[in-house]
Write a protein that holds these residues in place. Structure first.
Motif, short mmCIF file in Angstrom:
data_model
loop_
_atom_site.label_atom_id
_atom_site.label_comp_id
_atom_site.label_asym_id
_atom_site.label_seq_id
_atom_site.Cartn_x
_atom_site.Cartn_y
_atom_site.Cartn_z
N ASN A 79 0.82 -1.21 0.00
CA ASN A 79 0.00 0.00 0.00
C ASN A 79 0.86 1.26 0.00
OD1 ASN A 79 -2.76 -0.82 -0.11
ND2 ASN A 79 -2.60 -1.56 1.99
N HIS A 80 2.06 1.16 0.52
CA HIS A 80 2.93 2.34 0.57
C HIS A 80 3.55 2.68 -0.79
CE1 HIS A 80 2.60 3.94 4.50
NE2 HIS A 80 2.65 2.74 5.02
N ALA A 81 3.43 1.78 -1.75
CA ALA A 81 3.79 2.17 -3.12
C ALA A 81 2.84 3.25 -3.62
CB ALA A 81 3.75 0.96 -4.04
N ILE A 82 1.67 3.34 -3.02
CA ILE A 82 0.71 4.40 -3.31
C ILE A 82 0.85 5.54 -2.30
CG2 ILE A 82 -1.74 4.98 -3.46
CD1 ILE A 82 -2.27 2.12 -4.36
N HIS A 83 0.77 5.19 -1.01
CA HIS A 83 0.73 6.23 0.02
C HIS A 83 1.98 7.10 0.04
CE1 HIS A 83 -2.92 4.56 1.37
NE2 HIS A 83 -2.44 3.59 2.12
N LEU A 84 3.15 6.47 -0.06
CA LEU A 84 4.39 7.27 0.03
C LEU A 84 4.49 8.30 -1.08
CD1 LEU A 84 7.28 4.89 1.18
CD2 LEU A 84 6.63 7.09 2.20
N VAL A 85 3.97 7.96 -2.27
CA VAL A 85 3.99 8.92 -3.37
C VAL A 85 3.16 10.15 -3.01
CG1 VAL A 85 3.45 9.30 -5.80
CG2 VAL A 85 4.31 7.07 -5.05
N ASN A 90 3.84 -4.52 -21.80
CA ASN A 90 2.73 -4.03 -22.60
C ASN A 90 1.40 -4.01 -21.85
OD1 ASN A 90 2.09 -6.77 -22.60
ND2 ASN A 90 1.78 -6.90 -24.82
N LEU A 91 1.42 -4.43 -20.60
CA LEU A 91 0.24 -4.32 -19.74
C LEU A 91 0.27 -3.05 -18.90
CD1 LEU A 91 0.11 -8.05 -18.67
CD2 LEU A 91 -1.73 -6.83 -19.84
N GLY A 92 1.35 -2.29 -18.97
CA GLY A 92 1.48 -1.06 -18.20
C GLY A 92 2.53 -1.19 -17.11
N ARG A 93 2.25 -0.63 -15.97
CA ARG A 93 3.16 -0.68 -14.82
C ARG A 93 2.41 -1.26 -13.63
NH1 ARG A 93 8.44 2.28 -14.74
NH2 ARG A 93 7.75 3.56 -13.00
N ALA A 94 3.15 -1.92 -12.72
CA ALA A 94 2.52 -2.53 -11.55
C ALA A 94 3.57 -2.69 -10.46
CB ALA A 94 1.90 -3.87 -11.90
N VAL A 95 3.10 -3.12 -9.30
CA VAL A 95 3.97 -3.38 -8.15
C VAL A 95 3.75 -4.83 -7.72
CG1 VAL A 95 4.32 -2.85 -5.70
CG2 VAL A 95 4.01 -1.00 -7.35
N ALA A 96 4.81 -5.48 -7.28
CA ALA A 96 4.71 -6.83 -6.72
C ALA A 96 5.48 -6.88 -5.41
CB ALA A 96 5.26 -7.87 -7.68
N LYS A 97 4.91 -7.56 -4.43
CA LYS A 97 5.59 -7.79 -3.16
C LYS A 97 6.10 -9.23 -3.18
CE LYS A 97 4.76 -7.89 1.85
NZ LYS A 97 3.79 -7.54 2.92
N ILE A 98 7.40 -9.41 -3.08
CA ILE A 98 7.97 -10.74 -3.24
C ILE A 98 8.58 -11.29 -1.96
CG2 ILE A 98 8.44 -10.38 -5.68
CD1 ILE A 98 11.43 -10.08 -4.85
N SER A 99 8.59 -10.52 -0.89
CA SER A 99 9.29 -10.96 0.32
C SER A 99 8.67 -12.20 0.93
CB SER A 99 9.32 -9.82 1.35
OG SER A 99 8.03 -9.30 1.58
#
Length: 623
Positions: A303-309, A427-436
């Motif tokens: 969620n902080h990939a959104i909030h921190l921005v 080609n799908l755009g941009r995204a975030v993944a959590k891999i830990s």
């Protein structure tokens, strides 16, 4: 230890990118500074309204030079995380009086819980509750009676909302004051197992409720390492807490002593004294970089990939997912806290906690130690651990070595040499993944798409036995403009069951997942979202989708001519427009920026968009 070259480079890039916006912000905050108590500028009628009900504080508020603290609180007694905040204002007022100042509750902010609203219509208000909290914080402080502020809150959208709102009053010093986590209950791994059994009909509702009640059992913040507790780590690495404040349990003498200490300290750092530390200066490019590194090092919430921005933007600082990805790739993973491990935050704290993490990251050159912290020192002082010596609050060094290597490790023996977050593009755009929390062999998939317009549709297919092969679940029409970007946490048990029975599965969505989600590969926050013409809306049933979190790629393997000719489908969005107050948030949905711009309705989407070429590719345009 010299600064890591990647941290140095990313920081310089952010400083340069933000120069114009940051300069304008600081000039506005400097102009707002006053050398006298803030209330001195009010007319007699204004001021009389401001102290009419102040009781024994009337005389100080009426004419004295004493600083006045504005308290903004997220207290309510329905939610365990916020219920312990009830006595804080009285405690703060008493501490302020003893220190020669005053304190008033400036206002309250709403505090909703994603744990209560998961899978419900109310979840569609969740993300925009952050912006509502920011607005409520600004309204609370707008009376201009205050020389400093204490912000009482902890959970998912509350801290980011308080943070954004307070930065509009960045000429004030601000300290965040949390309630702390509840004591440990039923282990999270056992609770998750019951959830998966319930998803397959092997556990009754009563068994599930017993497990949930055994986990969420008393006052305090939920003990898993989701967004709420990620918030606390970020406040520590940014120097916005008194040292070691985050994970002291509520209802303890130490918890109260730290709240008193915060009140005393915020009075010392107003513009009326010799150590002025306004929030506009404590939050800067370096502290924002520290937040990204701290998030990666602990496997914190996506969620902080959104909030921190959005939080950074409020301070005139522009960051993006490339910054987060680049920092994460050089940051070792130092903690294993559920869902990245079996331990909860109480175990993490007992093993050495945030102070240990900060010291390790400073010593490896991954944090800026020279930020201006609210406690009066630099970040090295933030590593100190609070304790009571009889009734006196003192601080000591954190443990020299981890007290539980299964939960917390030094950088020299990290769980992983890279942090927990990835930026994906293609080609799908941009995204975030959590891999830990995702096993290394499950971080890549190439499989047919199964396309759904809601999480309910996917769950219906699961219960009907229609999902038995390998697949990538594509859940579209879940972005901020479509329906407020709810968390899709209800998918976690079902996807986990399918993965455990041997299927290769993953999720691709323009929605969010919970900070508590983990073991299934998920490409989330896909931008542009389907409603904005994003390529996720071009995916059709059976398309081959490839996601590779280690390589940072996501691709629909479809003939380019066919791909470009397809229309974008979002599904029926009318179901999201009314009921449970959703109609009142139509303006926020319409104004929301994309996920990488913070999904924020309060600011225009700003300059630093290194992903323009990726967005053009996703839109079928030749860059």
């Amino acid at each position: 230890m010299s600064l890591h070259p990647v941290v140095d480079r990313v920081t310089d890039r952010i400083v340069e990118r933000s120069r114009t916006l940051r300069t304008d912000y600081l000039e506005r905050m400097d102009a707002a500074r006053q050398g006298a108590p803030a209330r001195a500028r009010l007319s007699c009628g204004n001021l009389a309204h401001g102290f009419a009900a102040a009781g024994e504080d009337k005389l100080r508020l009426r004419g004295g030079p004493a600083p006045n603290i504005g308290i903004v609180t997220s207290y309510n007694d329905m939610l365990s995380a916020h219920q312990p905040l009830e006595p804080y204002p009285s405690l703060i007022r008493s501490a302020a009086r003893a220190a020669g100042g005053t304190a008033q509750v400036a206002g309250g902010v709403p505090a909703m819980c994603d744990g209560v609203t998961q899978g419900r219509a109310g979840m569609e208000l969740s993300l925009f509750s952050r912006d509502t909290i920011a607005l409520a914080t600004a309204v609370s402080l707008s009376h201009d009676m205050y020389d400093a502020a204490l912000l009482l809150g902890v959970c998912d959208k509350i801290v980011p909302g308080l943070f954004i709102g307070a930065l509009s009053f960045g000429h004030l010093p601000v300290i965040f004051v949390p309630p702390g986590p509840m004591t440990s209950g039923l282990p999270n791994k056992e609770k998750a197992a019951v959830r998966q059994r319930y998803a397959t009909g092997q556990a009754t509702r009563e068994e599930l409720l017993d497990a949930e009640a055994g986990s969420y059992h008393g006052p305090g913040v939920c003990t898993f390492y989701g967004t709420a507790n990620s918030n606390q780590v970020l406040m520590e690495v940014m120097g916005l807490h008194m040292p070691g404040t985050s994970f002291i349990n509520p209802g303890t003498a130490l918890r109260d002593a730290l709240t008193v200490a915060a009140a005393e300290q915020v009075l010392r750092i107003t513009a009326l004294g010799d150590d002025y530390r306004p929030m506009a200066r404590t939050v800067d490019e370096k502290s924002i970089v520290n937040a990204m590194v701290g998030l990666a090092a602990t496997g914190g919430s996506t969620n902080h990939a959104i909030h921190l921005v959005a939080m950074a933007r409020a301070a005139g600082v522009l960051i993006n997912w490339d910054d987060l990805d680049e920092l994460s790739r050089v940051t070792p993973l130092l903690a294993r806290i559920y869902p990245n491990g079996a331990a909860d935050v109480n175990h993490f704290h007992a093993a050495g906690g945030v102070g240990f993490v900060i010291r390790e990251l400073i010593d490896t050159g991954l944090l800026h130690p020279d930020i201006q912290c609210v406690h009066g020192g630099d970040l090295r002082q933030q590593t100190l651990e609070p304790y009571l010596d009889d009734l006196t609050l003192r601080w000591r060094e954190p443990p020299a070595q981890t007290l539980d290597p299964g939960v917390l490790r030094p950088a020299s023996d990290a769980f992983d040499q890279e942090g927990g977050l990835r930026r994906l593009q293609g080609n799908l755009g941009r995204a975030v993944a959590k891999i830990s929390a995702v096993e290394s062999q499950r971080r890549a998939i190439k499989a047919p798409a199964r396309v759904f317009d809601s999480q309910d549709a996917l769950l219906e297919a699961f219960r009907a036995g229609q999902l038995t092969d390998d697949f990538v679940a594509v859940v579209r029409g879940q972005g901020p403009k479509a329906n407020g970007m709810p968390e899709l946490h209800q998918l976690t048990p079902a996807l986990g069951v399918m993965q455990d029975r041997g299927q290769r599965v993953a999720l691709l969505t323009d929605g969010r997942m919970s900070g508590a989600s983990g073991k299934v590969l998920a490409a989330i926050h896909v931008t542009p979202e389907a409603l904005s013409g994003g390529a996720i809306g071009r995916v059709r049933e059976g398309d081959i989708i490839e996601i590779d979190a280690d390589a940072g790629t996501m691709q629909a393997h479809v003939d380019e001519t066919e791909w470009n000719a397809r229309t974008v489908e979002t599904g029926d969005l009318s179901r999201y427009t009314h009921g449970m107050g959703r109609e009142l948030f139509a303006l926020m949905r319409a104004q929301a920026g994309d996920a990488e711009a913070g999904a924020c309705s309060l600011f225009p989407e700003e300059s630093a968009r290194p992903h323009d070429a990726a967005l053009a590719l996703a839109a079928g345009v030749t860059a």
